[in-house]
Design a protein around this motif. Sequence first.
Motif, short mmCIF file in Angstrom:
data_model
loop_
_atom_site.label_atom_id
_atom_site.label_comp_id
_atom_site.label_asym_id
_atom_site.label_seq_id
_atom_site.Cartn_x
_atom_site.Cartn_y
_atom_site.Cartn_z
N ALA A 82 0.84 -1.21 0.00
CA ALA A 82 0.00 0.00 0.00
C ALA A 82 0.87 1.25 0.00
CB ALA A 82 -0.92 0.00 1.22
N TYR A 83 1.98 1.20 0.74
CA TYR A 83 2.88 2.37 0.79
C TYR A 83 3.53 2.61 -0.57
CZ TYR A 83 6.17 5.72 2.69
OH TYR A 83 6.89 6.87 2.94
N LEU A 84 3.94 1.54 -1.23
CA LEU A 84 4.51 1.69 -2.57
C LEU A 84 3.47 2.25 -3.53
CD1 LEU A 84 6.57 -1.63 -2.85
CD2 LEU A 84 7.43 0.67 -2.39
N GLY A 85 2.21 1.82 -3.36
CA GLY A 85 1.14 2.37 -4.17
C GLY A 85 0.96 3.87 -3.95
N GLU A 86 1.11 4.29 -2.69
CA GLU A 86 1.02 5.72 -2.39
C GLU A 86 2.11 6.51 -3.10
OE1 GLU A 86 0.99 6.58 1.79
OE2 GLU A 86 -0.02 4.70 2.24
N LEU A 87 3.31 5.94 -3.13
CA LEU A 87 4.43 6.64 -3.78
C LEU A 87 4.19 6.81 -5.27
CD1 LEU A 87 7.49 4.95 -2.01
CD2 LEU A 87 6.36 7.09 -1.43
N VAL A 88 3.58 5.79 -5.88
CA VAL A 88 3.29 5.85 -7.31
C VAL A 88 2.09 6.75 -7.58
CG1 VAL A 88 2.62 4.50 -9.33
CG2 VAL A 88 4.29 3.59 -7.71
N ARG A 89 1.09 6.66 -6.71
CA ARG A 89 -0.15 7.42 -6.91
C ARG A 89 -0.59 8.03 -5.59
NH1 ARG A 89 -5.72 5.04 -9.66
NH2 ARG A 89 -6.77 7.06 -9.91
N PRO A 90 -0.10 9.22 -5.25
CA PRO A 90 -0.41 9.85 -3.96
C PRO A 90 -1.90 10.05 -3.70
CG PRO A 90 1.42 10.97 -5.05
CD PRO A 90 0.86 10.01 -6.04
N ALA A 91 -2.71 10.10 -4.75
CA ALA A 91 -4.15 10.32 -4.58
C ALA A 91 -4.81 9.17 -3.81
CB ALA A 91 -4.83 10.49 -5.93
N LEU A 92 -4.14 8.04 -3.71
CA LEU A 92 -4.70 6.91 -2.96
C LEU A 92 -4.93 7.26 -1.50
CD1 LEU A 92 -2.64 3.89 -4.40
CD2 LEU A 92 -5.07 4.38 -4.76
N VAL A 93 -4.09 8.13 -0.95
CA VAL A 93 -4.23 8.50 0.46
C VAL A 93 -5.55 9.21 0.68
CG1 VAL A 93 -3.25 9.82 2.37
CG2 VAL A 93 -1.74 8.63 0.77
#
Length: 302
Positions: A82-93
Amino acid sequence: MEPESAVTTCYRHPKVESYVSCTRCERFICPDCMREAAVGHQCPECVREGARSVRRARTVVGGRVSAVPMVTYVLIGLNVLAYLGELVRPALVDRFEMLGAALTGPDGGLYVWSSSYPAGFHPTGVVDGEWYRLLTGAFLHMPATEGTFGILHIVMNMVSLWNLGRVVESQLGRIRYLALYLLSALGGSVLVLLIAPATPTVGASGAIFGVGAAYYVMARRLGADMNAVNRFMAGLLLWLVISAGLTSWQGHLGGLLAGAVVTVAYAYAPRGGRRPWIQAGVCLALLALLVVLVVGKVGALA
C-alpha cells in the motif's frame, strides 16, 4: 537343481527389489518409499494414516500452533505494498484514508464538514457511506515527505508489528490473531470517528496498539516474567500520551481497548467445547457495538 530364490519388490515400485518391510502393514518398500519411524521404517500410506490420527497441537487459547507467523508476514506485506502504491499514486491517500466527515469542493479539495453546504460541494468520508475507510486507512501511512515522521511512520509501525506480531500470533493462532488485528484496527478508526470525525488519519498504529494489549494480556495469562512486559507497556502508554500532540491518539487508544477486550475473551474463556463459541461471540459482540457506534455517529453528523 537348486530352488529358485524368491525376489521381493516394493509394493509401490514393482520393478525395484526390496528386502525391508513396513513395520505397520508389513508390505515391502524400497529406499525411496521408506519413512523413518520410532522402530524401523514405514510406508508413505501408513505415515499419512498415522498423521490423521494425531491431534494437532493447540495454543493455550485453543488456536492451532504454527511455526511460521504467516499472518504477520502477510500484514506487513500489505502495508508495504500500500505504501509503494502511495508513492506511485499519492491520490490513494485521500481516497482511502480514515475520514469521518468532510466536504469535497468544486475544485476537488477537502473542506471542513458542515451538515449544510452550498451547491457544488458534496459529502466525503464515512458520513457519505464510505465505510471501507474504517479499515483501508489502517493499511496506509504518511507519505515520505509529509507529516511529523515521514517515512519513519511506516518503518516504526512495521518494526513494531514484526516484533510483537510474531509473538502474539504464535500464542493465539492465525485465525484468532487476524481477528484481533482487524478488530483493533476497526476500534481505532471508530474512536477517531467519534471524537475527531473531521481529522484524516492513516496508519497501522491502532491495530498495533491492539496487538500490544494482547501481548500484555497473554503474558499475564501464561505466567511470564512481568518486569520486562510492564516496562514495555509503560513505554506503550507513554507513547500514547506523547502521541496526543503528534499523531492520532484516538486511533491508538481505540485499538488498545479493542485489542484488550478481544484478548481477555481469548485468554480467559473456559476450556471445553464452548470456548471457541464464547471467543467468537465476544468478537461478534464487539463488532456489533462498533457498527452501532458508527451508525449513531453518522446519523448525528448528517
